[in-house]
Write an enzyme that holds these catalytic residues in place. Sequence first.
Site, short mmCIF file in Angstrom:
data_model
loop_
_atom_site.label_atom_id
_atom_site.label_comp_id
_atom_site.label_asym_id
_atom_site.label_seq_id
_atom_site.Cartn_x
_atom_site.Cartn_y
_atom_site.Cartn_z
CG HIS A 81 36.95 44.28 51.24
ND1 HIS A 81 36.84 43.16 50.46
CD2 HIS A 81 36.80 45.34 50.40
CE1 HIS A 81 36.65 43.51 49.20
NE2 HIS A 81 36.61 44.82 49.13
CG HIS A 101 32.90 32.44 57.94
ND1 HIS A 101 32.99 32.10 56.61
CD2 HIS A 101 34.09 32.98 58.27
CE1 HIS A 101 34.20 32.40 56.15
NE2 HIS A 101 34.89 32.93 57.15
CG HIS A 157 53.57 37.37 47.37
ND1 HIS A 157 52.24 37.69 47.17
CD2 HIS A 157 54.04 38.31 48.23
CE1 HIS A 157 51.94 38.78 47.86
NE2 HIS A 157 53.00 39.17 48.51
#
Lengths: 301, 301
Positions: free
Chosen positions: A112, A147, A177
């Site tokens: 993304h 990275h 969650h």
Amino acid sequence: MQSETQTATALRDRSTRLFRGLQDLITSSLEAVDGREVFREDDWTHQQSGGGITRILQNGCIFEKAGVSTSAVSGALSDLLAGRLNTDAKEFYATGISLVLHPSSPMIPTVHMNLRYIELSNGDAWFGGGADLTPYYVFEDDARHFHLTLKNICDKHSREYYPHFKKWCDEYFFLKHRGEARGIGGIFFDYVRENLESFFLFVEDLGNGFLDAYIPIVEHRKNEPFGKPEKNWQLIHRGRYAEFNLLKDRGTLFGIETRGRTESILMSLPPEVKWVYNYQPALGSREEELLTVLRHAKEWV
Amino acid sequence: MQSETQTATALRDRSTRLFRGLQDLITSSLEAVDGREVFREDDWTHQQSGGGITRILQNGCIFEKAGVSTSAVSGALSDLLAGRLNTDAKEFYATGISLVLHPSSPMIPTVHMNLRYIELSNGDAWFGGGADLTPYYVFEDDARHFHLTLKNICDKHSREYYPHFKKWCDEYFFLKHRGEARGIGGIFFDYVRENLESFFLFVEDLGNGFLDAYIPIVEHRKNEPFGKPEKNWQLIHRGRYAEFNLLKDRGTLFGIETRGRTESILMSLPPEVKWVYNYQPALGSREEELLTVLRHAKEWV
């Protein structure tokens, strides 16, 4: 204040041109990498002012679903958004590029990138964005390559960018969650309001460096063998991606609230997802290895 | 005020007993209908106080994924929730049953029911809940049967319930970003604070009537033929269900925010989903017929 506004307006046009150029560069490169399918384009108009260009490639040789969108929209700021941004400005201008690539092979990570520039009518303006990688299996050299490429781009502009934006990314893409990060991170930044002229040059380098960060990973993993169990794991793990985008993602919720074009906003959702109740990978499996990595932020370079 | 609190406390226990009894009744009936798979049970404890019983049946003959959960939890009300409920109460008690059944056949509709009773420490208390049907193909007699069964249950208690709760359901389950309802509706109610004693009897009848509303539809459609195109449509249309649950559903967002057990909250998500960019059914097709029906609320009885 006058000169601020003029600077912002010039940046608006330069940003929009940058994002459109990146869209052309990235989609043509991805078509060459895929080798089978091409992007289909939809131009759309925002209900207030402006619009966007959504490009989608589906059922390719490499990419099951790849979306690369640009948009440049302006309009009245709703009370809800003005409240959330804590501003008294009445109008906004937003220009950006957003891409999500979902490969077919579970050995190739989902990726993304988003770059955006926003101006308010009171002269306030900022950049936001970032790039992050979501693998289904852990390949340490892929994570390091991704990275390191981002770090090198950051370091050209400021030694402070990579550590700061890397940490921000780890925090932003953490699914509380689930107690897991969405992926192995990358960089993320938002509300960058200082030195916009020089920050634009960083954003430009990041956009131009995206292919260097991702395509070598695709080339490296595209012939990696996999079977039904690995594909099944990819479908299950993609559920986390859908959960993040629909529960948490600022861009998605901003788009839905400002009544943007739904299909362009939700192009980021995975092509196919499974939700299996309480799925737990076998102890010592490669699937469990991924979940272990996602539980704690890691320094890859 | 004292007697109010006593009434509420008695209702708390009666509601919890009702929901547990319904869970047993419904899961044993669904196992008989499925004929192949049985429910697997997970008991869990809430981090503050209380817990729940989650029962899931997966990969059955009829049900691809069926979840029937009860929970009874209490704890401190977060500032966020207290603000949203506009209350100065410090603690809450919530007891409920929630079920979502995703059949394997696209000819059998997905169904949802939720019944809940909530008390605050200042004596405030209310019921919420409802039942609604999400078909993938329009069978008018199924929709009429479902609505008529609910209407008959409503009418036993008040002639005003069905029209009021039916409209509420149509509004609540409307996905604005899609311009479509999630399904063909049913009934929905929330914050019902008046005449709690008699409303309990309605909730009891609704819970006991659920199987009458749904099972005849399953029996009627389970031998309806279908092929890959219909299954594919079901997977695509299930995307709307996932979007609703993650973007809008009060119960899901309440559960995530109060840090309930994630797997129990998200058991409602479909077992398998596809997101195809800008999918448009063919003109005049049965798939287009469904979307046409979902665009405007309809009186089924």
